[in-house]
Design a protein around this motif. Structure first.
Motif, short mmCIF file in Angstrom:
data_model
loop_
_atom_site.label_atom_id
_atom_site.label_comp_id
_atom_site.label_asym_id
_atom_site.label_seq_id
_atom_site.Cartn_x
_atom_site.Cartn_y
_atom_site.Cartn_z
N GLU A 6 1.03 -1.23 -0.09
CA GLU A 6 -0.02 0.05 0.05
C GLU A 6 1.05 1.38 -0.09
O GLU A 6 0.51 2.20 -0.63
N GLU A 9 2.08 1.76 -3.53
CA GLU A 9 1.22 2.16 -4.35
C GLU A 9 1.00 3.57 -4.32
O GLU A 9 0.62 4.32 -5.17
N ALA A 10 1.11 4.26 -2.85
CA ALA A 10 0.94 5.43 -2.60
C ALA A 10 1.88 6.54 -3.18
O ALA A 10 1.55 7.52 -3.81
N VAL A 12 3.75 5.60 -5.70
CA VAL A 12 3.55 5.55 -7.19
C VAL A 12 2.32 6.52 -7.64
O VAL A 12 2.63 7.20 -8.64
N ARG A 13 1.42 6.60 -7.08
CA ARG A 13 0.35 7.68 -7.27
C ARG A 13 0.68 8.92 -7.10
O ARG A 13 0.53 9.93 -8.00
N ALA A 14 1.63 9.19 -6.26
CA ALA A 14 2.16 10.62 -6.19
C ALA A 14 3.22 11.17 -7.14
O ALA A 14 3.44 12.19 -7.27
N ASP A 17 2.83 10.16 -12.75
CA ASP A 17 2.19 11.08 -13.58
C ASP A 17 3.14 12.30 -13.58
O ASP A 17 2.91 13.27 -14.53
N ALA A 85 2.36 1.52 -15.23
CA ALA A 85 2.09 2.37 -14.20
C ALA A 85 1.68 3.94 -14.81
O ALA A 85 0.69 4.48 -14.38
N GLN A 88 -2.95 5.20 -19.58
CA GLN A 88 -4.18 5.68 -19.52
C GLN A 88 -5.05 4.96 -20.14
O GLN A 88 -4.90 4.24 -21.10
N ALA A 160 -7.73 0.70 -14.88
CA ALA A 160 -8.03 0.32 -13.45
C ALA A 160 -8.44 -1.16 -13.39
O ALA A 160 -8.27 -2.31 -12.81
N GLN A 231 7.98 7.43 -14.31
CA GLN A 231 7.60 5.96 -14.66
C GLN A 231 8.80 4.86 -14.75
O GLN A 231 8.37 3.67 -14.19
N GLU A 272 3.26 14.32 -2.49
CA GLU A 272 2.08 14.85 -2.96
C GLU A 272 1.66 16.35 -2.62
O GLU A 272 1.54 17.10 -3.41
#
Length: 280
Positions: A6, A9-10, A12-14, A17, A85, A88, A160, A231, A272
């Motif tokens: 987790e 993944e956080a 990666v989300r931050a 992109d 990752a 889109q 997703a 990425q 973030e």
């Protein structure tokens, strides 16, 4: 408290992109103040690698050959996760050229192979498999139908949903084959190419993922979606996460995992806030 997965993944989300110029944004850790924001991800790689080493040292029993092969398979799966990752929804159906598969079709093929390979291995282990070779060959298709070892004809949804479908079959493979013994690796398993030992079939999981992850890479480049620096770095994080996840499945290194997870989770929040609030 988040798990290591987790927390990654956080992170990666931050970051996944972020454009390349954001990697030069100032970010400092201790005496390291010249690498920019990229060092936040490079440091995470360092921390995940060290965690895997510490967890391996804590393992009480050596891994079986089957466990080692499944660990290789999980590493290939995580590399595919990293390759996707930055993908889109609109990238899934853009064919690189006439008569060539878009990413969605490549992934649907990979998904079908996962179900097929699993069905072949489980049939070889099943009491339903006739002892007679000819009858066993004839019974494979029905066994796969009865037990849900057929991939979907379509792979709908956005990225997703596609990633979830890949995760579900991957999790099923790891769960169903978790108890595979080294003796079973030498049992015969029939497929379209004849009869080969389960050992060979088990290695095919990773080999097939690697083959078509390369195809995904080439397709994304061909449609103008080559990976950014961020990425590329998060893909490395997924690779380093793989051995940690496999060791964690055995309950190894709980305290060590909690510490690294907390560090990565906090770093994701810091990044973030930094990129969303502070102008570059």
């Amino acid at each position: 408290m988040p798990s290591v997965t987790e927390a990654v993944e956080a992170l990666v989300r931050a970051t996944a992109d972020l454009p390349d110029e954001e990697m030069d944004r100032p970010w400092t850790w201790d005496a390291y103040d010249e690498e920019g924001l990229r060092f936040a991800l490079l440091l995470a790689q360092h921390e995940l690698r060290d965690l895997a080493v510490r967890m391996s040292a804590l393992r009480r029993a050596p891994a079986t050959q089957a466990e080692l092969i499944l660990t290789q398979y999980h590493a290939a799966y995580r590399d595919l996760t990293g390759a996707l990752a930055g993908t889109q929804d609109e990238d899934l159906d853009r064919a690189p050229a006439a008569e060539e598969w878009p990413v969605r079709e490549v992934l649907r093929h990979m998904l079908g192979a996962e179900y097929g390979f699993l069905g072949v291995v489980q049939y070889a282990r099943s009491p339903e498999r006739p002892a007679d070779a000819a009858r066993a060959e004839a019974g494979l298709s029905g066994f796969r139908e009865r037990h849900g070892y057929r991939g979907p004809a379509e792979l709908p949804g956005g990225i997703a949903e596609v990633r979830t479908a890949l995760f579900e079959v991957h999790r099923r493979v790891l769960r169903e084959l978790a108890g595979l013994t080294d003796d079973e690796l030498e049992w015969p398993a029939f497929f379209w190419d004849g009869e080969r030992p389960i050992r060979f079939r088990l290695h095919r999981f990773a080999a097939h993922l690697v083959q078509h992850t390369v195809q995904v890479d080439k397709t994304l480049v061909a449609i103008g979606d080559a990976p950014t620096e961020a990425q590329r770095l998060v893909r490395i994080l997924y690779r380093e996460l793989a051995p940690v996840e496999m060791l964690a499945a055995g309950g190894v290194g709980e305290a060590e995992r909690r510490a690294v997870a907390a560090t990565l989770w906090d770093r994701a929040g810091e990044i973030e806030a930094l990129v969303n609030v502070v102008p570059h």
